[in-house]
Structures are given as C-alpha cells and as structure tokens.
Design an enzyme around this catalytic site. Structure first.
Site, PDB file in Angstrom:
ATOM      1  N   GLU A   1      10.705  -5.633  -3.202  1.00 15.87           N
ATOM      2  CA  GLU A   1       9.735  -6.359  -2.383  1.00 15.87           C
ATOM      3  C   GLU A   1      10.311  -7.734  -2.057  1.00 15.87           C
ATOM      4  O   GLU A   1      10.699  -8.467  -2.967  1.00 15.87           O
ATOM      5  CB  GLU A   1       8.400  -6.470  -3.135  1.00 15.87           C
ATOM      6  CG  GLU A   1       7.419  -7.477  -2.569  1.00 15.87           C
ATOM      7  CD  GLU A   1       7.109  -7.297  -1.084  1.00 15.87           C
ATOM      8  OE1 GLU A   1       6.749  -6.196  -0.678  1.00 15.87           O
ATOM      9  OE2 GLU A   1       7.231  -8.298  -0.331  1.00 15.87           O
TER      10      GLU A   1
ATOM     11  N   VAL B   1      15.648  -6.337   1.305  1.00 18.41           N
ATOM     12  CA  VAL B   1      16.692  -5.417   1.782  1.00 18.41           C
ATOM     13  C   VAL B   1      17.123  -5.893   3.170  1.00 18.41           C
ATOM     14  O   VAL B   1      16.286  -6.087   4.061  1.00 18.41           O
ATOM     15  CB  VAL B   1      16.166  -3.969   1.838  1.00 18.41           C
ATOM     16  CG1 VAL B   1      17.228  -3.023   2.398  1.00 18.41           C
ATOM     17  CG2 VAL B   1      15.720  -3.515   0.456  1.00 18.41           C
TER      18      VAL B   1
ATOM     19  N   ARG C   1       3.781   2.343 -15.752  1.00 15.03           N
ATOM     20  CA  ARG C   1       4.275   3.387 -14.843  1.00 15.03           C
ATOM     21  C   ARG C   1       5.801   3.501 -14.833  1.00 15.03           C
ATOM     22  O   ARG C   1       6.340   4.298 -14.097  1.00 15.03           O
ATOM     23  CB  ARG C   1       3.739   3.128 -13.428  1.00 15.03           C
ATOM     24  CG  ARG C   1       2.231   3.095 -13.418  1.00 15.03           C
ATOM     25  CD  ARG C   1       1.581   3.060 -12.074  1.00 15.03           C
ATOM     26  NE  ARG C   1       0.141   2.920 -12.242  1.00 15.03           N
ATOM     27  CZ  ARG C   1      -0.738   2.791 -11.279  1.00 15.03           C
ATOM     28  NH1 ARG C   1      -0.319   2.771 -10.020  1.00 15.03           N
ATOM     29  NH2 ARG C   1      -2.020   2.675 -11.533  1.00 15.03           N
TER      30      ARG C   1
ATOM     31  N   ALA D   1       0.809  -1.231   0.000  1.00 13.85           N
ATOM     32  CA  ALA D   1       0.000   0.000   0.000  1.00 13.85           C
ATOM     33  C   ALA D   1       0.838   1.275   0.000  1.00 13.85           C
ATOM     34  O   ALA D   1       0.728   2.109  -0.920  1.00 13.85           O
ATOM     35  CB  ALA D   1      -0.933  -0.029   1.215  1.00 13.85           C
TER      36      ALA D   1
ATOM     37  N   ASP E   1       2.401   0.998   7.850  1.00 11.83           N
ATOM     38  CA  ASP E   1       2.343   0.293   9.137  1.00 11.83           C
ATOM     39  C   ASP E   1       3.654   0.296   9.918  1.00 11.83           C
ATOM     40  O   ASP E   1       3.692  -0.146  11.055  1.00 11.83           O
ATOM     41  CB  ASP E   1       1.918  -1.164   8.911  1.00 11.83           C
ATOM     42  CG  ASP E   1       0.436  -1.305   8.644  1.00 11.83           C
ATOM     43  OD1 ASP E   1      -0.244  -0.271   8.508  1.00 11.83           O
ATOM     44  OD2 ASP E   1      -0.045  -2.459   8.585  1.00 11.83           O
TER      45      ASP E   1
ATOM     46  N   ASN F   1      -1.846   4.189   2.291  1.00 12.00           N
ATOM     47  CA  ASN F   1      -1.960   4.629   0.891  1.00 12.00           C
ATOM     48  C   ASN F   1      -1.752   6.137   0.772  1.00 12.00           C
ATOM     49  O   ASN F   1      -1.011   6.620  -0.078  1.00 12.00           O
ATOM     50  CB  ASN F   1      -3.353   4.280   0.343  1.00 12.00           C
ATOM     51  CG  ASN F   1      -3.454   2.812  -0.048  1.00 12.00           C
ATOM     52  OD1 ASN F   1      -3.026   2.430  -1.121  1.00 12.00           O
ATOM     53  ND2 ASN F   1      -3.989   1.986   0.828  1.00 12.00           N
TER      54      ASN F   1
ATOM     55  N   TYR G   1     -32.295  13.419   5.483  1.00  6.80           N
ATOM     56  CA  TYR G   1     -33.303  12.572   6.140  1.00  6.80           C
ATOM     57  C   TYR G   1     -34.368  12.141   5.145  1.00  6.80           C
ATOM     58  O   TYR G   1     -34.910  12.962   4.388  1.00  6.80           O
ATOM     59  CB  TYR G   1     -33.985  13.324   7.302  1.00  6.80           C
ATOM     60  CG  TYR G   1     -35.350  12.742   7.627  1.00  6.80           C
ATOM     61  CD1 TYR G   1     -35.458  11.451   8.153  1.00  6.80           C
ATOM     62  CD2 TYR G   1     -36.526  13.442   7.354  1.00  6.80           C
ATOM     63  CE1 TYR G   1     -36.704  10.893   8.413  1.00  6.80           C
ATOM     64  CE2 TYR G   1     -37.769  12.893   7.614  1.00  6.80           C
ATOM     65  CZ  TYR G   1     -37.857  11.617   8.136  1.00  6.80           C
ATOM     66  OH  TYR G   1     -39.069  11.047   8.374  1.00  6.80           O
TER      67      TYR G   1
ATOM     68  N   CYS H   1      -6.526  -6.521   3.619  1.00  5.97           N
ATOM     69  CA  CYS H   1      -7.846  -6.376   4.256  1.00  5.97           C
ATOM     70  C   CYS H   1      -8.838  -7.415   3.715  1.00  5.97           C
ATOM     71  O   CYS H   1      -9.842  -7.722   4.368  1.00  5.97           O
ATOM     72  CB  CYS H   1      -8.403  -4.983   4.003  1.00  5.97           C
ATOM     73  SG  CYS H   1      -7.195  -3.687   4.257  1.00  5.97           S
TER      74      CYS H   1
ATOM     75  N   SER I   1       1.116  -5.089  -4.267  1.00  2.29           N
ATOM     76  CA  SER I   1      -0.176  -4.418  -4.468  1.00  2.29           C
ATOM     77  C   SER I   1      -1.363  -5.326  -4.134  1.00  2.29           C
ATOM     78  O   SER I   1      -2.293  -5.448  -4.918  1.00  2.29           O
ATOM     79  CB  SER I   1      -0.273  -3.945  -5.930  1.00  2.29           C
ATOM     80  OG  SER I   1      -1.438  -3.196  -6.114  1.00  2.29           O
TER      81      SER I   1
HETATM   82  C1  LIG Z   1      -5.966  -9.653   7.820  1.00  2.00           C
HETATM   83  C2  LIG Z   1      -5.857  -8.170   7.708  1.00  2.00           C
HETATM   84  C3  LIG Z   1      -7.007  -7.418   7.580  1.00  2.00           C
HETATM   85  C4  LIG Z   1      -6.926  -6.031   7.505  1.00  2.00           C
HETATM   86  N1  LIG Z   1      -8.081  -5.317   7.373  1.00  2.00           N
HETATM   87  C5  LIG Z   1      -8.028  -3.971   7.306  1.00  2.00           C
HETATM   88  C6  LIG Z   1      -9.217  -3.210   7.139  1.00  2.00           C
HETATM   89  O1  LIG Z   1     -10.322  -3.755   7.023  1.00  2.00           O
HETATM   90  N2  LIG Z   1      -9.097  -1.854   7.099  1.00  2.00           N
HETATM   91  C7  LIG Z   1      -7.875  -1.214   7.192  1.00  2.00           C
HETATM   92  O2  LIG Z   1      -7.840   0.021   7.150  1.00  2.00           O
HETATM   93  N3  LIG Z   1      -6.744  -1.931   7.326  1.00  2.00           N
HETATM   94  C8  LIG Z   1      -6.785  -3.281   7.382  1.00  2.00           C
HETATM   95  N4  LIG Z   1      -5.615  -4.003   7.492  1.00  2.00           N
HETATM   96  C9  LIG Z   1      -4.331  -3.281   7.600  1.00  2.00           C
HETATM   97  C10 LIG Z   1      -3.794  -2.892   6.216  1.00  2.00           C
HETATM   98  O3  LIG Z   1      -3.702  -4.039   5.432  1.00  2.00           O
HETATM   99  C11 LIG Z   1      -2.426  -2.243   6.415  1.00  2.00           C
HETATM  100  O4  LIG Z   1      -2.616  -1.045   7.140  1.00  2.00           O
HETATM  101  C12 LIG Z   1      -1.733  -1.926   5.087  1.00  2.00           C
HETATM  102  O5  LIG Z   1      -1.541  -3.070   4.317  1.00  2.00           O
HETATM  103  C13 LIG Z   1      -0.369  -1.291   5.384  1.00  2.00           C
HETATM  104  O6  LIG Z   1       0.331  -1.100   4.201  1.00  2.00           O
HETATM  105  P1  LIG Z   1       1.920  -1.011   4.213  1.00  2.00           P
HETATM  106  O7  LIG Z   1       2.323  -0.776   2.791  1.00  2.00           O
HETATM  107  O8  LIG Z   1       2.369  -0.067   5.235  1.00  2.00           O
HETATM  108  O9  LIG Z   1       2.423  -2.426   4.724  1.00  2.00           O
HETATM  109  P2  LIG Z   1       2.196  -3.884   4.131  1.00  2.00           P
HETATM  110  O10 LIG Z   1       0.934  -3.982   3.399  1.00  2.00           O
HETATM  111  O11 LIG Z   1       2.437  -4.809   5.260  1.00  2.00           O
HETATM  112  O12 LIG Z   1       3.403  -4.027   3.084  1.00  2.00           O
HETATM  113  C14 LIG Z   1       4.727  -4.037   3.488  1.00  2.00           C
HETATM  114  C15 LIG Z   1       5.532  -4.787   2.437  1.00  2.00           C
HETATM  115  O13 LIG Z   1       6.919  -4.652   2.731  1.00  2.00           O
HETATM  116  C16 LIG Z   1       7.563  -5.879   2.429  1.00  2.00           C
HETATM  117  N5  LIG Z   1       8.832  -5.894   3.162  1.00  2.00           N
HETATM  118  C17 LIG Z   1       9.008  -5.927   4.517  1.00  2.00           C
HETATM  119  N6  LIG Z   1      10.326  -5.941   4.816  1.00  2.00           N
HETATM  120  C18 LIG Z   1      10.989  -5.892   3.637  1.00  2.00           C
HETATM  121  C19 LIG Z   1      12.386  -5.893   3.297  1.00  2.00           C
HETATM  122  N7  LIG Z   1      13.326  -5.911   4.226  1.00  2.00           N
HETATM  123  N8  LIG Z   1      12.715  -5.855   1.992  1.00  2.00           N
HETATM  124  C20 LIG Z   1      11.781  -5.806   1.014  1.00  2.00           C
HETATM  125  N9  LIG Z   1      10.444  -5.829   1.290  1.00  2.00           N
HETATM  126  C21 LIG Z   1      10.068  -5.859   2.581  1.00  2.00           C
HETATM  127  C22 LIG Z   1       6.555  -6.917   2.896  1.00  2.00           C
HETATM  128  O14 LIG Z   1       6.807  -8.174   2.304  1.00  2.00           O
HETATM  129  C23 LIG Z   1       5.244  -6.302   2.458  1.00  2.00           C
HETATM  130  O15 LIG Z   1       4.844  -6.711   1.178  1.00  2.00           O
HETATM  131  C24 LIG Z   1      -5.655  -5.392   7.551  1.00  2.00           C
HETATM  132  C25 LIG Z   1      -4.490  -6.154   7.674  1.00  2.00           C
HETATM  133  C26 LIG Z   1      -4.584  -7.525   7.737  1.00  2.00           C
HETATM  134  C27 LIG Z   1      -3.325  -8.347   7.866  1.00  2.00           C
END
Ligand SMILES: Cc1cc2nc3c(=O)[nH]c(=O)nc-3n(C[C@H](O)[C@H](O)[C@H](O)COP(=O)(O)OP(=O)(O)OC[C@H]3O[C@@H](n4cnc5c(N)ncnc54)[C@H](O)[C@@H]3O)c2cc1C
Length: 453
Positions: free
Chosen positions: A34, A82, A72, A12, A286, A308, A430, A44, A40
């Site tokens: 990645e 990494v 892109r 995201a 996150d 996002n 309403y 959720c 991508s």
């Molecule tokens: C089961 C579940 C349900 C969810 N439901 C909701 C919801 O309903 N509503 C909501 O708002 N949020 C929800 N979330 C949370 C939401 O998915 C996260 O907030 C969002 O995905 C965060 O995006 P991100 O890019 O920060 O991290 P992530 O999506 O975790 O992506 C991080 C990426 O970094 C990669 N990475 C990590 N370390 C390294 C490294 N050293 N080298 C290269 N790549 C690396 C990982 O493999 C991963 O692909 C949910 C999460 C889960 C697990």
C-alpha cells in the site's frame, strides 16, 4: 517455496482478496503493498467525518494493520508504492521511504482504485482548492475548516460526492455554491428525480446548472474567485474554498505501462474471474471494469460493494476455489440533506437508447407508509423497461424515508432478469407503518406494465 500472491493497493478490493485467499489457502505467501499510511478504510464515510458525524478519522478504519498481520498472516507493507510491473519476469519495482526494492510474484492483483478527475481549469491547484478522495485529503479539508472557518465554499460537480459534501459543509454554516456542467445534478438518476433534489437543495445552496468553471484566481482579500462560463466577465463567485468533485478515473497507469489491456471505458479489462489479458495478473475494484447486469457488457461502476465482492472472488480463485465475478447493477443511494436518493440499473432514457434498448419510462408519486398513518412521506419513483422484451432496465427513487432499501427490490429484480409483470406480481410485505398496501415499487410496476400492454 510456497506460491506468492502480491496485492497492489490495501483497501476494499485488495484486502478482501488477501483475506479470502488466506482463508482458502493457509500455505499461500500473501504480501499487500500500500503506497499510503492507511489501509482498510471506509472512503464512503469521509463526508460524514467532515460533517462531524464521525469524530476521528481513525474510526473509519475497519480492520487495523495489526490484525491483518497477526491473525490473517498477511505481510502488509504500508508506504510501499509499486512503480513498475514487469509481467515477463513477474517482478515489481517498489518504492519505500528510503529505498527501491524488487519483489517477485506468482499471482498479482492490481487494486489501485481511482483518482479524482481534475478538469482543465486555470489555477486548479491554488491553495484552498481541495479534492476528497482518501483519508489524507479528508483530513486536509477538515483542518482547513477548523483553522480558517471559511464562510463560503464552491463545489465543482453535482454528482453524489458533491451532494454529500454540500450537506457536510452546510453544517459548518457556510454559503455553498454548486456548479454543474450538465443540466442536472445527479444527472444519471433522470430529470424527474434530479429536479426534486434541486428544489430541495436550493434551500441550502445556490445551484449553477449547465455551467462550467473556467478559472480560479486568488484575490487580494485572500479569497478565491471562481470564474464561471466560457467568456471573461460571465459569473464570478467569490469564495473561500473550492471542492473539486468532478468525477473519477480508474488508476491504471501501472497496468497500462505493463501492457495490460484496458477496456473501452478506460478501466482494466478482465475475464469473468477478474484475470487480465496477462495470465496470473488480476484486477478488481475502482481500477477495473465490471459486467453490467442489464447490458451484459463491460462497464465502469466504481462502487464499494463490487470492489469488496470482486476482491473476495479473486482471492477465492487464487486461494484454490475458482469463483466468477458477480455482475453489477450499479445500485447506489445517496443522502442529500433530508432526502434519500437511489438508483439501480439504467435509469436514464438516453443511456438506455445508447445501449440499444427501446426504452419506456414512467414516473409515479406514492407514499412511504399508508396515507392515513402518521409520518407518511412522499416517494417518487421512475421505472424503466425495454418495450421489446418488457424486461426491467432500471429505476431511480427519491423521498424522505423508505427509499434506501426499496431500491434493493428493483436491484434484485434486475439480477433475476425480471419482466415488469414479474416485478408487479411480487408478494411484498405490507403493514400501515411501513408502506401502502400497494408498495410504491409495485405501483410503479403496475403503471409501467399497463403502458407496456
Ligand atoms: C468520498 C467518497 C465517498 C464514497 N461513498 C460511497 C458510497 O456511499 N457507496 C459506495 O458504494 N461507494 C462509495 N465510494 C466509492 C468506494 O469508496 C470505492 O468504490 C472503493 O473504495 C473502491 O475500493 P478499491 O479497493 O478499488 O480502491 P481504493 O479504496 O481507492 O483503494 C485503492 C488503494 O490502492 C492504493 N494504491 C494506488 N496505487 C498504488 C501503488 N502504485 N502502489 C501501492 N498502492 C497503491 C491507494 O493508496 C489506495 O489505498 C466513495 C468514495 C469516496 C472517495
């Protein structure tokens, strides 16, 4: 040589940043690394893949890698992990399947996400014990369900993933136990709302509130024995699978080792543009802190929209158009069987006090539609304000319909720093099929305003 922007993490935050940077600056060299095979993807949607609403895991991929590369012009590299950031010489060490390479950057975004917390429980890594965090973990759970048809499951943790998974697993016709350390499931939504959830899910699951899991043992009958409580001999659950949904922690190991400053929450601290204490290195999603709309302080709120949005803002800045990060209210909604449960801002008195507020809270019961209109369903709303400033602090809501979007009214009011009176005076739509003439949100504000004055 064109400036090089490298992104660690292809979901995201990372891909929003890469895409926006490309839109702002066609000349930028953009590389996304990645560590896994997926990019991508909608984490959720994972509970709904396990439940069966989504047939194929691949359906959760929003944009395929080919599109990032061809349309892109983003150099997207899968299975590239990494392992080290060296800010001094702007170098990354990257591990692939067969080699280790070095890669330099001019600007760097850390968007490594979060990891599932594994509480200290004896034999938590036993076969049959799962976490749900990413695509591969979801696939493993589904394969286990399909191959072994377990009859029972224990879910450790009554947060939103625990709730969604209780519903998902119940469609597999299993006996489900939920073990929650705190007095309530969805504890931060406040007790009034949590109790409605608990009464509802008791129809489908067995709840063990205020209990911790001590150990997990494998029995002769190839079952798992989940030992609950502090002492031996307290409750024991015989189960065929365990899901650990005990929370998450920001994935900050790389950043920490590189000397990048973490905040008090343990996530990466950034300025208003998402830049860390090291110039040229940014963090979002996150793994990073955000600024809370209500407190104005750094907080850890790992949700999809902020990931996002903040990724996009950083991409914009790096692409040449300086953009600050929006503040976050922590607005969240979760479907728990027949119920919609939602929260925004600070919905818990204790948390409000911890932040130095003088909170007051009311809880009202209302309806989703005009009382006489067919299909009207009960809605319960808790609304919190600060007695001193009369400003809104937050809300939580529960009902069978009309909750998921009503929470957004309060979220909007929080962003506007509304007083309770301003919320009460909103001119909301309403008509009988959609709400009572006094929408439940307005009724809650009216009651709270009455108490404040
Ligand atoms: C089961 C579940 C349900 C969810 N439901 C909701 C919801 O309903 N509503 C909501 O708002 N949020 C929800 N979330 C949370 C939401 O998915 C996260 O907030 C969002 O995905 C965060 O995006 P991100 O890019 O920060 O991290 P992530 O999506 O975790 O992506 C991080 C990426 O970094 C990669 N990475 C990590 N370390 C390294 C490294 N050293 N080298 C290269 N790549 C690396 C990982 O493999 C991963 O692909 C949910 C999460 C889960 C697990």
């Amino acid at each position: 040589m064109n400036e090089r922007f490298v992104v660690i993490g292809g979901d995201a935050a990372g891909l929003s940043a890469a895409s926006k940077a490309r839109r702002e600056n066609p000349d930028l060299q953009i590389i996304v690394l990645e560590k896994g095979p997926w990019v991508s993807y909608a984490a959720c949607g994972l509970p709904y893949y396990i439940k069966g609403n989504v047939s194929n895991l691949e359906d959760l991929v929003a944009i395929p890698p080919k599109k990032f590369r061809q349309e892109r012009k983003i150099d997207l590299r899968l299975n590239h992990e990494v392992t080290k950031i060296e800010p001094k010489n702007k170098n990354l060490t990257v591990k692939t399947a067969d080699k280790v390479i070095n890669l330099t950057y001019d600007k760097l975004l850390i968007s490594t996400g979060a990891k599932a917390l594994k509480p200290r429980i004896e034999r938590i890594d036993s076969p049959g014990v799962f976490v749900l965090r990413d695509m591969d973990s979801a696939r493993k759970i589904k394969e286990y369900l399909e191959n072994y048809s377990p009859q029972s499951a224990s879910i450790i943790g009554g947060g939103y993933i625990g709730m969604e998974m209780a519903e998902a697993l119940s469609t597999w016709e299993m006996n489900i136990h939920i073990i929650e350390l705190l007095p309530h499931v969805l504890n931060s939504f406040g007790p009034e709302i949590a109790e409605v959830v608990e009464n509802h899910i008791k129809n489908y699951t067995t709840l063990h509130l205020g209990k911790s899991v001590r150990s997990i043992q494998t029995t002769d009958e190839k079952k798992l024995s989940v030992q609950i409580g502090d002492k031996k001999g307290e409750d024991e659950l015989l189960t065929e699978m365990v899901l650990v949904a005990a929370g998450i922690a920001p994935e900050v190991a790389l950043a920490k080792e590189a000397g990048i400053q973490l905040g008090q929450t343990g996530a990466i601290a950034t300025d208003e543009y998402g830049q860390t204490n090291v110039p040229g290195i940014y963090a979002a999603g996150d793994c990073a802190e955000v600024t809370h709309v209500v407190t104005g302080k750094p907080d850890y709120i790992p949700l999809a929209l902020a990931a996002n949005r903040h990724g996009r803002a950083i991409g914009s800045t790096i692409g040449g158009k300086t953009t600050s990060l929006a503040w976050v209210a922590g607005t969240a909604v979760v479907k728990v069987f027949q119920l919609e449960v939602a929260t925004t801002g600070i919905a818990d008195m204790e948390i409000a006090r911890e932040h130095g507020f003088n909170p007051i809270k009311i809880t009202i019961d209302s309806h989703s539609r005009a009382g006489y209109y067919p299909g009207s369903k009960p809605i319960k709303i808790s609304l919190l304000a600060d007695r001193d400033t009369k400003k809104l602090l937050g809300a939580s809501m529960i009902g069978e319909e009309g909750v998921a979007k009503r929470i957004d009214i309060v979220a909007t009011a929080l962003s506007g720093k509304f007083t309770v009176e301003q919320l009460e005076n909103l001119d909301l739509a309403y008509a009988p099929p959609f709400s009572p003439v006094w929408d439940p949100v307005l009724t809650a504000a009216k009651v709270l305003n009455g108490k404040l004055s």
